[in-house]
Design a protein around this motif. Structure first.
Motif, PDB file in Angstrom:
ATOM      1  N   ILE A 130      42.749  92.148  39.758  1.00  0.00           N
ATOM      2  CA  ILE A 130      41.517  93.063  40.176  1.00  0.00           C
ATOM      3  C   ILE A 130      39.944  91.982  40.341  1.00  0.00           C
ATOM      4  N   GLY A 132      39.805  89.701  41.190  1.00  0.00           N
ATOM      5  CA  GLY A 132      39.434  88.405  42.268  1.00  0.00           C
ATOM      6  C   GLY A 132      39.312  86.658  41.763  1.00  0.00           C
ATOM      7  N   LEU A 294      32.581  91.576  37.354  1.00  0.00           N
ATOM      8  CA  LEU A 294      33.100  93.188  38.366  1.00  0.00           C
ATOM      9  C   LEU A 294      31.462  94.040  38.573  1.00  0.00           C
ATOM     10  N   THR A 298      31.484  96.648  43.806  1.00  0.00           N
ATOM     11  CA  THR A 298      32.542  96.296  44.072  1.00  0.00           C
ATOM     12  C   THR A 298      34.320  96.617  43.025  1.00  0.00           C
ATOM     13  N   LYS A 302      37.516  98.016  44.831  1.00  0.00           N
ATOM     14  CA  LYS A 302      39.116  97.313  44.242  1.00  0.00           C
ATOM     15  C   LYS A 302      39.567  97.971  43.943  1.00  0.00           C
TER      16      LYS A 302
END
Length: 698
Positions: A130, A132, A294, A298, A302
């Motif tokens: 998650i 990324g 994160l 965002t 996700k």
């Protein structure tokens, strides 16, 4: 077998750095990577002395001394631990990536630690979870980079590429690399949502040779705590989104549900905030990684993508034909990973599971997990379309050996093995000085009950002589005809890690042709699962099985015997007795039907390969004794041993030598004042627990 000696291949400068200051990682260019190598020159030859015999003796002594000095396995306790980068480095490098690539499309990059792979290394594509970032394997980069051509996918924070488009991006890469190198497999390591991408790519490309390694796949999203979280996000106040990553990682699902309910109602009591703060302070550092990299908005995106990723991957499972290794955490607080692994195991045709009971969701970032060791132990590392147990094998690293040694430390301490070998002049000495250093060498011996002798034997050879014994093992350690009640294949990972190969003519041929030290038990399962009154009795086939192959490569045959099983356990319920009990008879039949049967065309007792578990009562432990007879030369006898009678004559000679070794040990152990455990413990208490305990006079 993997060898050392040539310089590693280095990536060429066609990899461009994305960050001029840090230089920690490089983005892949669109050009084909190049490789260059340099040959290592050999040292000048040693000038021979006038006295040839003296020269040979000195050369042999020099080799043995150098062997001992360079044996990195000799003292496992002094082998340093292999520690990957700390989590602080992970956070720092994630921060660098965020600064340099807040926007833009997803892209591949190769960490600088992963440049040392060889030209024939398989490609490994890492698909992150998650976060990324693409740095989830940071603790494993150094080891992975030695055996894989590694590319990592980075998805910038503000990027909103859909799950479907991510699948297409990875698919284009897979098909391009397959076209460029059609004979090498492509590994896809995916965690969480990355595992969903890997499954969809595999489903869309059944013609590509893919190997999937999936860690805690998000295919279980519909049964996770995150599923109940997603519908509430639209009602969550913007100021609470800051705490969302922390809340996701809270260990208590009930507490998380309470906080969310309060947030939806617009209530945030001081008491609840205080409890949340205490929970945040109590969390381990790695569980706060998401919160550091994160932002809340965002993460909302996700989580929404996770839902679509899970639905897509599950709808395409039927089309996945790729080989898959599922890595399941026992304490995953985000997904029901163990249950999901079992579900996927029954849906995917070529699938195995490895479970890590004490691990959480971020498996790759935990200190106790080693991805390379897991891949090797599961026999999942290969260079071509099919696994070659000899040429694809990589010996254990010193640290891997240390871990194996530590897991068997108790049996070594309890049995205090005595090993004897025979020099060229026939003199029997303690230790393994009489064992030939260079192969091919074939060790042929007696299989004790349940193979009790294996661990001390293999470990001692590595520690004393740095010789890896490649055991020729029953296929039950590698595959199953069907699932049932047999031990999980993961139970045999250590044997595979130490070089065991399934018994077959081609594997035997490859071991000897590669000059290995091979370990063969002609008695097989029948000998290792013998009945009452059959201890130290050989159950060899009537016809010779290994002599001609050994002579073809001029292998030295070392007969050996081992005793001690009767000093550590008493057989109280054997096969014959179990077959008289209906329930056990049915159980034995079911076990036997799950594994490949060997020697079905043989006659006599050796053909009875029924799989069962003998009933054994432990004894106050005695001692293990090993005796390796004088090596039998087959060099130059290839033509002679093609004759069936001559071959059988040597076969019977080897069998006789094994029986002599056993008889010698049974007699001599009666003279050992340290045969029992208590005298050995007293000796070590006086002389130190690392001191070698004496034995009988040779």
């Amino acid at each position: 077998m993997a060898t050392a000696g040539s310089s590693p291949f280095l990536s060429c400068p066609l990899l461009k750095s994305t960050h001029a200051n840090s230089g920690r990682y490089r983005r892949l260019s669109l050009h084909r990577p190049m490789a260059a190598s340099t040959d290592q020159k050999s040292s000048p030859a040693t000038v021979a002395m006038q006295n040839g015999r003296l020269s040979d003796l000195r050369e042999k002594k020099r080799k043995e001394t150098n062997e001992l000095a360079s044996n990195i396995y000799s003292n496992p306790e002094e082998i340093p631990d292999e520690k990957g980068k700390p989590l602080e480095d992970y956070l720092e490098e994630c921060t660098d990536l965020m600064i340099e690539s807040k926007a833009g499309p997803p892209r591949w990059f190769t960490p600088l630690e992963c440049r040392s792979h060889t030209s024939d290394s398989p490609l490994l594509l890492f698909l992150p979870g998650i976060d990324g970032m693409g740095l989830g394997l940071i603790k494993h980069h150094s080891k992975l980079g030695k055996i894989f051509d590694m590319w990592c996918l980075h998805i910038p924070l503000t990027d909103k590429t859909s799950f479907t488009d991510l699948v297409k991006l990875v698919e284009r890469t897979v098909r391009s690399e397959c076209k460029r190198s059609p004979n090498r497999p492509i590994y896809i390591v995916g965690e969480s949502v990355g595992a969903c991408i890997a499954l969809d790519v595999a489903a869309r490309n059944p013609d590509v040779d893919l190997v999937l390694i999936l860690a805690n796949p998000a295919t279980s999203f519909s049964r996770s705590q995150l599923q109940s979280l997603t519908p509430l996000l639209q009602f969550m106040p913007s100021q609470l989104l800051t705490y969302l990553p922390y809340m996701m990682n809270m260990a208590s699902g009930d507490h998380l549900r309470m906080v969310l309910e309060n947030a939806v109602k617009g209530l945030m009591p001081h008491q609840t905030v205080g409890e949340l703060t205490q929970d945040l302070d109590a969390m381990s550092s790695y569980l706060s990684v998401l919160a550091d990299i994160l932002p809340g908005e965002t993460l909302v995106w996700k989580l929404q993508m996770l839902k679509s990723a899970s639905a897509s991957a599950n709808s395409h499972l039927h089309a996945v034909k790729a080989q898959a290794l599922l890595l399941s955490s026992g304490k995953d607080q985000l997904f029901p990973s163990q249950e999901e692994a079992q579900r996927l195991y029954h849906r995917l045709p070529k699938c195995e599971i490895r479970t890590f009971e004490e691990s959480g969701h971020f498996l790759f970032l935990e200190d106790g997990f080693d991805l390379v060791t897991t891949i090797k132990g599961a026999s999942f590392y290969r260079h071509g379309k099919n696994l070659d147990y000899v040429s694809d094998y990589m010996p254990p690293t010193p640290y891997e050996f240390k871990k194996i040694y530590e897991s068997h430390r108790l049996i070594l301490a309890v049995t205090s093995p005595v090993m004897l070998s025979t020099l060229e002049d026939g003199k029997v000495v303690r230790g393994l000085a009489g064992i030939p250093s260079e192969g091919p060498v074939l060790f042929v011996g007696y299989h004790m009950l349940l193979g009790f002798e294996l661990a001390p034997l293999v470990l001692q050879f590595m520690m004393e002589r740095s010789i890896l014994l490649r055991g020729i093992a029953h296929p039950m350690m590698f595959n199953r005809l069907k699932e049932g009640k047999m031990l999980d294949l993961a139970s045999f990972d250590t044997y595979r890690l130490m070089g065991a190969v399934p018994v077959s003519g081609p594997n035997f041929y490859k071991l000897l042709s590669s000059k290995s030290h091979a370990l063969l038990y002609p008695g097989g399962v029948r000998e290792a699962l013998h009945r009452k009154g059959e201890a130290y009795k050989l159950f060899w086939p009537e016809q010779s099985e290994f002599v001609r192959m050994a002579s073809r490569f001029g292998a030295k045959i070392v007969p050996f015997g081992v005793v001690g099983e009767d000093d550590i356990g008493e057989l109280v319920l054997d096969y014959n007795e179990q077959m008289q009990i209906p329930s056990l008879r049915t159980f034995i039949k079911e076990l036997t039907e799950e594994v490949v049967q060997l020697r079905t065309d043989a006659n006599g007792e050796v053909s009875n390969q029924d799989v069962h578990l003998p009933g054994v009562i432990p004894k106050f432990p005695g001692r293990f004794y090993y005796y390796f007879g004088k090596p039998i030369e087959t060099e130059g006898r290839k033509e002679e041993l093609r004759n069936r009678e001559k071959s059988h004559e040597l076969y019977l000679h080897v069998k006789s030598e094994v029986e002599k070794c056993i008889a010698y040990l049974k007699e001599k152990r009666e003279e050992d004042p340290y045969r029992d455990l208590l005298p050995r413990l007293l000796y070590q208490a006086t002389h130190g627990f690392t001191a070698e305990v004496p034995t009988f006079e040779i």
